[in-house]
Design a protein around this motif. Structure first.
Motif, PDB file in Angstrom:
ATOM      1  N   ARG A  86       0.801  -1.216   0.000  1.00  0.00           N
ATOM      2  CA  ARG A  86       0.000   0.000   0.000  1.00  0.00           C
ATOM      3  C   ARG A  86       0.842   1.279   0.000  1.00  0.00           C
ATOM      4  O   ARG A  86       0.301   2.375   0.058  1.00  0.00           O
ATOM      5  CB  ARG A  86      -0.938  -0.010   1.215  1.00  0.00           C
ATOM      6  CG  ARG A  86      -2.005  -1.094   1.123  1.00  0.00           C
ATOM      7  CD  ARG A  86      -2.839  -1.171   2.378  1.00  0.00           C
ATOM      8  NE  ARG A  86      -3.965  -2.080   2.192  1.00  0.00           N
ATOM      9  CZ  ARG A  86      -5.162  -1.713   1.738  1.00  0.00           C
ATOM     10  NH1 ARG A  86      -5.379  -0.454   1.405  1.00  0.00           N
ATOM     11  NH2 ARG A  86      -6.136  -2.594   1.605  1.00  0.00           N
ATOM     12  N   ASN A  87       2.159   1.118  -0.025  1.00  0.00           N
ATOM     13  CA  ASN A  87       3.036   2.287  -0.031  1.00  0.00           C
ATOM     14  C   ASN A  87       2.991   2.977  -1.388  1.00  0.00           C
ATOM     15  O   ASN A  87       2.967   2.333  -2.431  1.00  0.00           O
ATOM     16  CB  ASN A  87       4.480   1.877   0.286  1.00  0.00           C
ATOM     17  CG  ASN A  87       4.627   1.301   1.683  1.00  0.00           C
ATOM     18  OD1 ASN A  87       3.762   0.554   2.136  1.00  0.00           O
ATOM     19  ND2 ASN A  87       5.704   1.647   2.363  1.00  0.00           N
ATOM     20  N   ILE A  88       3.012   4.303  -1.364  1.00  0.00           N
ATOM     21  CA  ILE A  88       3.121   5.090  -2.600  1.00  0.00           C
ATOM     22  C   ILE A  88       4.067   6.253  -2.318  1.00  0.00           C
ATOM     23  O   ILE A  88       3.970   6.895  -1.267  1.00  0.00           O
ATOM     24  CB  ILE A  88       1.736   5.584  -3.086  1.00  0.00           C
ATOM     25  CG1 ILE A  88       1.869   6.345  -4.424  1.00  0.00           C
ATOM     26  CG2 ILE A  88       1.032   6.445  -2.044  1.00  0.00           C
ATOM     27  CD1 ILE A  88       0.544   6.642  -5.102  1.00  0.00           C
ATOM     28  N   SER A  89       4.999   6.491  -3.207  1.00  0.00           N
ATOM     29  CA  SER A  89       5.985   7.549  -2.985  1.00  0.00           C
ATOM     30  C   SER A  89       5.318   8.917  -2.979  1.00  0.00           C
ATOM     31  O   SER A  89       4.216   9.097  -3.502  1.00  0.00           O
ATOM     32  CB  SER A  89       7.069   7.502  -4.066  1.00  0.00           C
ATOM     33  OG  SER A  89       6.522   7.898  -5.321  1.00  0.00           O
ATOM     34  N   TYR A  90       6.012   9.879  -2.390  1.00  0.00           N
ATOM     35  CA  TYR A  90       5.521  11.264  -2.321  1.00  0.00           C
ATOM     36  C   TYR A  90       5.235  11.794  -3.727  1.00  0.00           C
ATOM     37  O   TYR A  90       4.158  12.330  -3.998  1.00  0.00           O
ATOM     38  CB  TYR A  90       6.574  12.122  -1.615  1.00  0.00           C
ATOM     39  CG  TYR A  90       6.195  13.561  -1.411  1.00  0.00           C
ATOM     40  CD1 TYR A  90       5.434  13.958  -0.309  1.00  0.00           C
ATOM     41  CD2 TYR A  90       6.617  14.539  -2.301  1.00  0.00           C
ATOM     42  CE1 TYR A  90       5.100  15.286  -0.118  1.00  0.00           C
ATOM     43  CE2 TYR A  90       6.297  15.872  -2.118  1.00  0.00           C
ATOM     44  CZ  TYR A  90       5.541  16.252  -1.018  1.00  0.00           C
ATOM     45  OH  TYR A  90       5.207  17.572  -0.836  1.00  0.00           O
ATOM     46  N   ASN A  91       6.203  11.608  -4.650  1.00  0.00           N
ATOM     47  CA  ASN A  91       6.026  12.076  -6.025  1.00  0.00           C
ATOM     48  C   ASN A  91       4.967  11.265  -6.771  1.00  0.00           C
ATOM     49  O   ASN A  91       4.217  11.803  -7.594  1.00  0.00           O
ATOM     50  CB  ASN A  91       7.355  12.010  -6.789  1.00  0.00           C
ATOM     51  CG  ASN A  91       8.367  13.021  -6.275  1.00  0.00           C
ATOM     52  OD1 ASN A  91       7.999  14.069  -5.748  1.00  0.00           O
ATOM     53  ND2 ASN A  91       9.649  12.704  -6.411  1.00  0.00           N
ATOM     54  N   GLY A  92       4.912   9.945  -6.459  1.00  0.00           N
ATOM     55  CA  GLY A  92       3.889   9.103  -7.084  1.00  0.00           C
ATOM     56  C   GLY A  92       2.494   9.524  -6.676  1.00  0.00           C
ATOM     57  O   GLY A  92       1.564   9.516  -7.487  1.00  0.00           O
ATOM     58  N   CYS A  93       2.346   9.895  -5.421  1.00  0.00           N
ATOM     59  CA  CYS A  93       1.057  10.363  -4.911  1.00  0.00           C
ATOM     60  C   CYS A  93       0.664  11.672  -5.593  1.00  0.00           C
ATOM     61  O   CYS A  93      -0.487  11.851  -5.993  1.00  0.00           O
ATOM     62  CB  CYS A  93       1.142  10.554  -3.398  1.00  0.00           C
ATOM     63  SG  CYS A  93      -0.427  10.884  -2.588  1.00  0.00           S
ATOM     64  N   ALA A  94       1.623  12.581  -5.733  1.00  0.00           N
ATOM     65  CA  ALA A  94       1.356  13.867  -6.397  1.00  0.00           C
ATOM     66  C   ALA A  94       0.962  13.649  -7.860  1.00  0.00           C
ATOM     67  O   ALA A  94       0.036  14.289  -8.364  1.00  0.00           O
ATOM     68  CB  ALA A  94       2.582  14.763  -6.310  1.00  0.00           C
TER      69      ALA A  94
END
Length: 303
Positions: A86-94
C-alpha cells in the motif's frame, strides 16, 4: 522543505485477507470491462463512416478519457489489495492526484459539452450541422482538457505545498485531494476553501449547463407529435441523466460542500462509483443502447 516523509501508505478498505482478495478480483474485473468496453466503442465509431458525426466524436473522446481516468486509479489499487503493498511515494502520490484531477474535471466538462450537443441536435435540428462544426467540436474537447489541466494544477499545487510530518497514512485507496489534505499536519483551511470554491464552481457550472440543456430537450420532446419519437428520445435522455446524476451527485458530495475532508472514511465507497463504476458503465449507457451503434456492431461482426 514542505515534508519530512518520502512516501505515504494508502489504508482505504484495509481489512482481513479474504476481503482484500475479493476487492482485488472485483476491481480487476471492473477495470477489464472498462477497458474492453471503451476500446470497442472507439473501434466501432472509427470503423463506421456513418458514425463520424459530432455526437460520436464526443463519445469516442469520452471513451478514451474513461480508459485514462480508470487507469490512473484501478490497477494500482488492485495490486495493493492483492499484494498488500500500500506504499506510494511522495512524487507518485502527487502524480496520481494530478492525473486523477485532470481526467475527473475533464469528464465533468465533457458531460456538459455532450448535453449541449444533444440540445442543439434536438432543439435546433436544422442548424445542427452549422453550429456543431468540426472546428467547434475540437475546440470544445481541447477546452475541456485545458479546464481540467488548470484545476489539477491548482489542486495538486496547493495540496503538496502542505507539510506532512506526522502519520504517513492516507485513509483512502488512492491519493484523493480531500484525503491527502486530511493527512497533513498544516493548517488546511485555505486548501479546503480553495477546493470548495474551485471544485464547487466547476461542478455547479457544468451541472447547470447539463440540466438547462436537458430542460429544453424535455420541453421539445413533449411537443413532438409522434409518440414513438417521444418514447425513443425520452429513453435516451433517461439513460444520460442517470449517469449524469450519479457522476455529479457523487463528486458534489466529495468536493463541493463544506467539510468535505472531515469524513474521509465515508468517501472510499462513494469514490468507487465515479472512479471505477461510471467509466465502466458509460459505454453501455451512452452507446450500447443506441440503435446506430448496435447496427454498426452487427455489420462489423458480419465482416
Amino acid at each position: 522543505n514542505h515534508t519530512s516523509i518520502s512516501e505515504f501508505i494508502l489504508v482505504g478498505f484495509r481489512s482481513h485477507p479474504g476481503s482484500q482478495l475479493f476487492l482485488s478480483v472485483l476491481f480487476s474485473t471492473m477495470y477489464i470491462v472498462t477497458v474492453v468496453g471503451n476500446v470497442c466503442m472507439i473501434l466501432i465509431i472509427r470503423m463506421d463512416s456513418n458514425l463520424h458525426t459530432p455526437m460520436y466524436f464526443f463519445l469516442e473522446n469520452l471513451s478514451t478519457l474513461d480508459i485514462c481516468y480508470s487507469s490512473v486509479i484501478t490497477p494500482r489499487a488492485t495490486l495493493a489489495f492483492l499484494l498488500g503493498r500500500r506504499n506510494i511515494s511522495y512524487n507518485g502520490c502527487a502524480s496520481q492526484m494530478f492525473f486523477f484531477s485532470l481526467f475527473g474535471t475533464t469528464e465533468a466538462f465533457f458531460l456538459a459539452v455532450m448535453a449541449y450537443d444533444r440540445f442543439t441536435a434536438i432543439c435546433n435540428p436544422l442548424l445542427y450541422q452549422v453550429i456543431m462544426s468540426k472546428r467547434l467540436c475540437v475546440l470544445m474537447v481541447m477546452g475541456s482538457y485545458l479546464s481540467g489541466c488548470i484545476n489539477c494544477t491548482i489542486q495538486t499545487g496547493f495540496t503538496f505545498s502542505l507539510s506532512f510530518c506526522g502519520s504517513k497514512e492516507i485513509n483512502h485507496f488512492f491519493c484523493d485531494v480531500a484525503a491527502v489534505i486530511h493527512a497533513s499536519c498544516s493548517d488546511t483551511f485555505v486548501n479546503e476553501l480553495v477546493m470548495l470554491v474551485v471544485c464547487g464552481s466547476i461542478i455547479v457550472g457544468t451541472a447547470l449547463v447539463v440540466f438547462i440543456s436537458y430542460g429544453y430537450i424535455i420541453i421539445t420532446i413533449v411537443q413532438m407529435p409522434s409518440a414513438e419519437s417521444r418514447h425513443k428520445a425520452f429513453s435516451t435522455c433517461s439513460s444520460h441523466m442517470m449517469t449524469i446524476c450519479l457522476f455529479f451527485g457523487t463528486v458534489f458530495f466529495m468536493y463541493a460542500q463544506p467539510g468535505a475532508t472531515s469524513s474521509p472514511s465515508k468517501s472510499n465507497t462513494i469514490s468507487v462509483f465515479y472512479t471505477i463504476v461510471i467509466p465502466m458503465l458509460n459505454p453501455f449507457i451512452y452507446t450500447l443502447r443506441n440503435k446506430e451503434v448496435k447496427g454498426s456492431l452487427k455489420k462489423q461482426l458480419k465482416r
